[in-house]
Structure formats: C-alpha cells, structure tokens
Enzyme design. Structure first.
Site, short mmCIF file in Angstrom:
data_model
loop_
_atom_site.label_atom_id
_atom_site.label_comp_id
_atom_site.label_asym_id
_atom_site.label_seq_id
_atom_site.Cartn_x
_atom_site.Cartn_y
_atom_site.Cartn_z
CB SER A 122 -45.27 -95.31 -4.12
OG SER A 122 -45.31 -96.39 -5.03
CG HIS A 168 -43.87 -92.31 -0.55
ND1 HIS A 168 -45.20 -92.12 -0.85
CD2 HIS A 168 -43.22 -92.39 -1.75
CE1 HIS A 168 -45.36 -92.09 -2.16
NE2 HIS A 168 -44.17 -92.25 -2.72
CD GLU A 224 -48.05 -90.83 1.55
OE1 GLU A 224 -49.28 -90.66 1.48
OE2 GLU A 224 -47.44 -91.72 0.89
CG ASN A 244 -49.35 -93.52 -4.48
OD1 ASN A 244 -49.46 -92.46 -5.08
ND2 ASN A 244 -48.19 -94.14 -4.35
#
Length: 284
Positions: A120, A141, A153, A191
């Site tokens: 992540s 991801h 992602e 994130n």
C-alpha cells in the site's frame, strides 16, 4: 500485452484470500501459497465458507461455487508458482521481507512472468531491483476487502516496461475492477491523501477537540463517508496504519505524516484493531 492465465498469490491473510477470490471469479487459475499448508488450506476453507453464505442468500449456486473453486489450488511451496504468468505478493508490510521474497520468486517463476506487489505504500522499485527482471515488476494494489472494493492502483516504478503496466492494468480490468495508474511514490494516490486525515483524527481526539464517537459520527454524517476515521483505522489495522505513516514521513518529511504518539503506543501494546480484538473500539 501478455495474456494472464495462471495467477499466483503469496500470502494467506485477508488480502491473500480476497485476491484469490477475485482472480478465480474472473476465470483465472489461481495458486495460493502460504508458509504453512495449514495456512494455505485455511484460505481455501475461507473461500468455500464465504461462497456457501452467498448460496444461502441465493446470490450464487453450488455449481458456480464448484466451478470457481476448481480453479483454485493451495500450497506451501513457492515452487508451485513456477508457471504463473503473474504473481502477486500480499505478505507482511516490511520492505526487507518483501525484497527477500522477490529474490526467491526471481529464481522460481518463469522468465516471462510478472512479479507484482500489493503493497500500500512501500517503494516498488526496491523490490524490482531485488530481481533480474526489473522491467517485469510493478505494483497492483487492491483495497480491502478485495472482492468488494472496485479500485486498483497500478504502480509503475521507473524500471517497469510499458507492456508490464498495460498487462497489469488489463488484468485488473478483467477482474471487474477500475484500475488507475500512478507513479511509484510513497502512498501512491489513496493512502497519500487518506492517512494525513486519519492521523489528524487521532490528534484531534488527543487534543480533546471531540470524542472518538463524535468524530466518527461527524465524518459519516458531514462527508458521507461509510465509516469514521477510527473505525477505518481499526479495519486497516493500527500496525499497518503506523507502517504506512512511517513510510510516508520517511519519503516526504511532512509533519502531517508524523504518526501521533498514541498510535505508536497502541501498536506497542498489541492493540491493532479488529484483527487483535481491540483498537480504538473493542471487538471482543
């Protein structure tokens, strides 16, 4: 682009099981590898149990369950991944551990195989450079829970070829997901934007601005979020959240990424959220 027929999944946690389900549902043959055979078999059992619940709710049939499961096999041997067209690792979020794994996969997986990480936030390029095929290493991801969340992602380190990224993007699309491409920078898109918010929610509670429950209620009611920041931190895992914040701070040195001391103390105490039974909320 290369065709993806067989997919390897390394890791038997929540994400590993989710990745296996997503890929198998999409028609790919899947090999799930865990460090122990018991762990690998637990993934298979979890998938069957989840499908049985859907059968009970008349959302799928027993034949559909059996067809999906016929494409899933489990193992405790990395060697079983040799013929995979794509291997996705989803192990502990620790860079050195992942680098060791990628060096092992390099020796096992066929030369044309793509090696991907579900990290992540960690730098994908460092995993790529642990192999002799850096052009075939990327990030894919998925978000938790993988069968439900639509976003994926696709992370492109400077070493990855355009063909690798195109193949990874096409794979995510065949799994019914909505892929977005992003450069290899800590936190990627989601994130990098999400964790300053979560970190500042903890800081707000520590300062006494509002209680845990009122902050969660405010963000759900005011922003339309499905859950508040503390419930989300518990779902992600406080240890994972701390690791992400530390990686973000290491790269950007932005104070918003500096983990609030309370988070670090809770992780040290083993209060990791849902997976440990307690975090900001109690799950016992």
């Amino acid at each position: 682009m290369a065709d993806i027929f067989e997919v390897g999944v390394v890791g038997s946690g929540i994400m590993g099981a989710g990745l296996a389900e997503v890929a198998a549902r999409a028609g790919h043959h899947v090999v799930v590898r865990s460090r122990t055979l018991e762990g690998a078999e637990a993934v298979r059992d979890k998938l069957v149990k989840g499908f049985d619940k859907q059968i009970a709710k008349e959302r799928m049939t027993a034949d559909e369950r059996d067809e999906i499961m016929s494409r899933v096999r489990v193992t405790d041997h990395l060697g079983q991944l040799a013929d995979c067209d794509l291997v996705i690792e989803s192990i502990v979020e620790d860079l050195e551990t992942k680098k060791t794994l990628f060096a092992e996969l390099e020796q096992i997986v066929k030369p044309s195989g793509i090696l991907a990480t579900n990290t992540s936030t960690l730098p994908v390029v460092e995993l790529a450079m642990a192999t002799q095929r850096p052009d075939k290493v990327c990030g894919i991801h998925f978000f938790n829970p993988a069968p439900v969340m639509s976003l994926v992602e696709i992370i492109k380190p400077v070493t990855a070829s355009d063909d690798t990224i195109a193949t990874a993007t096409a794979f995510a699309s065949t799994c019914g997901k909505d892929p977005v491409q992003v450069q290899d920078r800590a936190g990627f898109i989601v994130n990098a934007l999400l964790f300053p918010y979560l970190n500042n929610a903890i800081r707000m509670m520590e300062f006494g601005t509002a209680s845990r429950d009122d902050i969660d209620a405010a963000m759900k009611g005011g922003c339309g979020f499905p859950m508040g920041p503390f419930a989300l931190l518990d779902l992600v895992g406080l240890d994972t959240s701390l690791a992400i914040l530390d990686a973000l701070y290491e790269e950007f040195r932005d104070p918003n990424y500096a983990a609030v001391p309370l988070l670090r103390r809770m992780v040290a105490a083993g209060q990791l959220g849902r997976k440990s039974g307690s975090g900001f909320y109690d799950y016992s």
